[in-house]
Write a protein that holds these residues in place. Structure first.
Motif, PDB file in Angstrom:
ATOM      1  N   VAL A 181       0.764  -1.173  -0.133  1.00 40.94           N
ATOM      2  CA  VAL A 181       0.219  -0.083  -0.167  1.00 40.94           C
ATOM      3  C   VAL A 181       0.642   1.362   0.155  1.00 40.94           C
ATOM      4  N   ALA A 182       1.792   1.312   1.037  1.00 45.13           N
ATOM      5  CA  ALA A 182       2.502   2.598   1.155  1.00 45.13           C
ATOM      6  C   ALA A 182       3.588   2.375   2.127  1.00 45.13           C
ATOM      7  N   ALA A 183       4.849   3.096   1.738  1.00 44.68           N
ATOM      8  CA  ALA A 183       6.050   2.906   2.883  1.00 44.68           C
ATOM      9  C   ALA A 183       6.426   4.414   2.895  1.00 44.68           C
ATOM     10  N   ILE A 184       7.168   4.422   4.266  1.00 41.96           N
ATOM     11  CA  ILE A 184       7.865   5.586   4.319  1.00 41.96           C
ATOM     12  C   ILE A 184       9.419   5.408   5.077  1.00 41.96           C
ATOM     13  N   SER A 185      10.351   6.103   4.617  1.00 46.37           N
ATOM     14  CA  SER A 185      11.820   5.756   4.965  1.00 46.37           C
ATOM     15  C   SER A 185      11.948   6.327   6.480  1.00 46.37           C
ATOM     16  N   SER A 186      13.141   5.861   6.942  1.00 49.19           N
ATOM     17  CA  SER A 186      13.436   6.114   8.227  1.00 49.19           C
ATOM     18  C   SER A 186      13.657   7.619   8.558  1.00 49.19           C
ATOM     19  N   ILE A 187      14.564   8.380   7.965  1.00 50.96           N
ATOM     20  CA  ILE A 187      14.814   9.688   8.359  1.00 50.96           C
ATOM     21  C   ILE A 187      14.426  10.710   7.366  1.00 50.96           C
TER      22      ILE A 187
END
Length: 124
Positions: free
Chosen positions: A48-54
């Protein structure tokens, strides 16, 4: 070991909105990329969706672009999925994941930890 606990699922009418939350039990939350997958009845699990750590770079699946927004709060150890303009075809169990790379998650790789899921049902 990282435990992920999702919340916020429920029943909503088509066109409505929901916000899912996922809280992680780790002191190193900020080092993990976070994402959401879903699985509809009788179908395979899909990204669906992803977001990086920094840098908070985001990746979205085509069916939800422009309707869903992923975000994170590294102080609260929580990732969110704001879902708007919901459609019946969005009905699924939504799973939170943690891993090393948001880009790899968008290609179905590198999901190290999974939550148990939260059910979203969109009625027509």
């Amino acid at each position: 070991q990282v435990q992920l606990v999702e919340s916020g699922g429920g029943l909503v009418q088509a066109g409505g909105s929901l916000r899912l939350s996922c809280t992680a039990s780790t002191r190193t939350f900020s080092t993990y990329a976070m994402g959401w997958f879903r699985q509809a009845p009788g179908k395979e699990r899909e990204f669906v969706a992803a977001i990086s750590s920094i840098a908070f770079n985001t990746y979205y699946a085509d069916p939800i672009k422009g309707r869903f927004i992923i975000s994170r709060d590294n102080v609260k150890n929580t990732v969110y999925l704001q879902m708007s303009s919901l459609k019946p075809e969005d009905t699924a169990n939504y799973y939170c994941v943690a891993g090393g790379s948001a880009q790899r998650m968008s290609n179905y790789y590198g999901m190290d930890y999974w939550g148990k899921g939260t059910l979203v049902t969109v009625s027509s």
